[in-house]
Design a protein around this motif. Sequence first.
Motif, PDB file in Angstrom:
ATOM      1  N   LYS A   1       0.815  -1.218   0.000  1.00 15.31           N
ATOM      2  CA  LYS A   1       0.000   0.000   0.000  1.00 15.31           C
ATOM      3  C   LYS A   1       0.841   1.257   0.000  1.00 15.31           C
ATOM      4  O   LYS A   1       2.004   1.254   0.385  1.00 15.31           O
ATOM      5  CB  LYS A   1      -0.897   0.012   1.242  1.00 15.31           C
ATOM      6  N   LEU A   2       0.178   2.322  -0.430  1.00 18.76           N
ATOM      7  CA  LEU A   2       0.710   3.665  -0.282  1.00 18.76           C
ATOM      8  C   LEU A   2      -0.410   4.524   0.281  1.00 18.76           C
ATOM      9  O   LEU A   2      -1.583   4.157   0.218  1.00 18.76           O
ATOM     10  CB  LEU A   2       1.238   4.203  -1.619  1.00 18.76           C
ATOM     11  N   PHE A   3      -0.032   5.648   0.865  1.00 20.04           N
ATOM     12  CA  PHE A   3      -1.021   6.561   1.436  1.00 20.04           C
ATOM     13  C   PHE A   3      -1.176   7.748   0.509  1.00 20.04           C
ATOM     14  O   PHE A   3      -0.198   8.402   0.133  1.00 20.04           O
ATOM     15  CB  PHE A   3      -0.586   7.041   2.829  1.00 20.04           C
ATOM     16  N   HIS A   4      -2.430   8.010   0.126  1.00 23.11           N
ATOM     17  CA  HIS A   4      -2.730   9.143  -0.746  1.00 23.11           C
ATOM     18  C   HIS A   4      -3.316  10.265   0.105  1.00 23.11           C
ATOM     19  O   HIS A   4      -4.467  10.177   0.542  1.00 23.11           O
ATOM     20  CB  HIS A   4      -3.717   8.735  -1.839  1.00 23.11           C
ATOM     21  N   PRO A   5      -2.542  11.334   0.374  1.00 19.34           N
ATOM     22  CA  PRO A   5      -3.014  12.386   1.276  1.00 19.34           C
ATOM     23  C   PRO A   5      -4.288  13.095   0.825  1.00 19.34           C
ATOM     24  O   PRO A   5      -5.113  13.467   1.657  1.00 19.34           O
ATOM     25  CB  PRO A   5      -1.855  13.373   1.355  1.00 19.34           C
ATOM     26  N   GLU A   6      -4.469  13.275  -0.487  1.00 15.16           N
ATOM     27  CA  GLU A   6      -5.691  13.945  -0.960  1.00 15.16           C
ATOM     28  C   GLU A   6      -6.922  13.086  -0.728  1.00 15.16           C
ATOM     29  O   GLU A   6      -8.001  13.604  -0.466  1.00 15.16           O
ATOM     30  CB  GLU A   6      -5.568  14.287  -2.453  1.00 15.16           C
ATOM     31  N   GLN A   7      -6.769  11.775  -0.851  1.00 13.98           N
ATOM     32  CA  GLN A   7      -7.899  10.875  -0.624  1.00 13.98           C
ATOM     33  C   GLN A   7      -7.998  10.462   0.840  1.00 13.98           C
ATOM     34  O   GLN A   7      -9.007   9.911   1.260  1.00 13.98           O
ATOM     35  CB  GLN A   7      -7.793   9.652  -1.535  1.00 13.98           C
ATOM     36  N   GLY A   8      -6.937  10.683   1.590  1.00 10.09           N
ATOM     37  CA  GLY A   8      -6.937  10.395   3.021  1.00 10.09           C
ATOM     38  C   GLY A   8      -7.008   8.911   3.348  1.00 10.09           C
ATOM     39  O   GLY A   8      -7.572   8.542   4.378  1.00 10.09           O
ATOM     40  N   CYS A   9      -6.455   8.069   2.459  1.00  8.89           N
ATOM     41  CA  CYS A   9      -6.531   6.634   2.706  1.00  8.89           C
ATOM     42  C   CYS A   9      -5.369   5.901   2.050  1.00  8.89           C
ATOM     43  O   CYS A   9      -4.668   6.458   1.209  1.00  8.89           O
ATOM     44  CB  CYS A   9      -7.860   6.066   2.209  1.00  8.89           C
ATOM     45  N   ASP A  10      -5.215   4.644   2.489  1.00  8.47           N
ATOM     46  CA  ASP A  10      -4.231   3.761   1.875  1.00  8.47           C
ATOM     47  C   ASP A  10      -4.824   3.158   0.617  1.00  8.47           C
ATOM     48  O   ASP A  10      -6.015   2.831   0.573  1.00  8.47           O
ATOM     49  CB  ASP A  10      -3.862   2.619   2.830  1.00  8.47           C
TER      50      ASP A  10
END
Length: 181
Positions: free
Chosen positions: A141-150
């Motif tokens: 996984k990676l964390f997408h800050p704009e979507q606020g989720c992994d």
Amino acid sequence: MAESVDIESLRYPVGKLNVPKDVSKEQISEWIDTIELFPSKVREITENLSEEELDWKYRPDGWTIRQVVHHVADSHMNSIIRFKLALTEEVPAIKPYHEEMWAELADSEAPISISLSLLDGLHKRWTLLLKSMSEDDFKRKLFHPEQGCDLTLTFMLGLYAWHCRHHLAHIKQGLESAGQF
């Protein structure tokens, strides 16, 4: 292009992104094939376009064909970096970018041959990476800050396969519009 076509159809000619929760090995293989074949498909429909045709838009207030070609190079450079980060770090936070602003920078007016060459090499390397990944790698996984989720790499693969089809359709739409927009 008929005037009755609504803007959403022009924005999403292959439909909006829809990555299923459960993805088969066959689907992953199809998505990898989409990514592998994308540069040759873009080259095939753009390499003989005139400067005028490259400036045709795929919808009102949309990007030109030239900007779309440069955008996919920008986007896919970011994508391979995101994959590599997720494969080498534990749930790294990715760096979002303002793609609409990147499309306005001076290099988005450059000859598309530059981005076509970049896509050729980039997609060869990306495909090698994707084909080397295990089932467990795709669960990383990676964390997408704009979507606020992994987001899993399986999801990211589905996203970028869609992205290839999405923008290939935009280029075709731009050609069909023949400068209408």
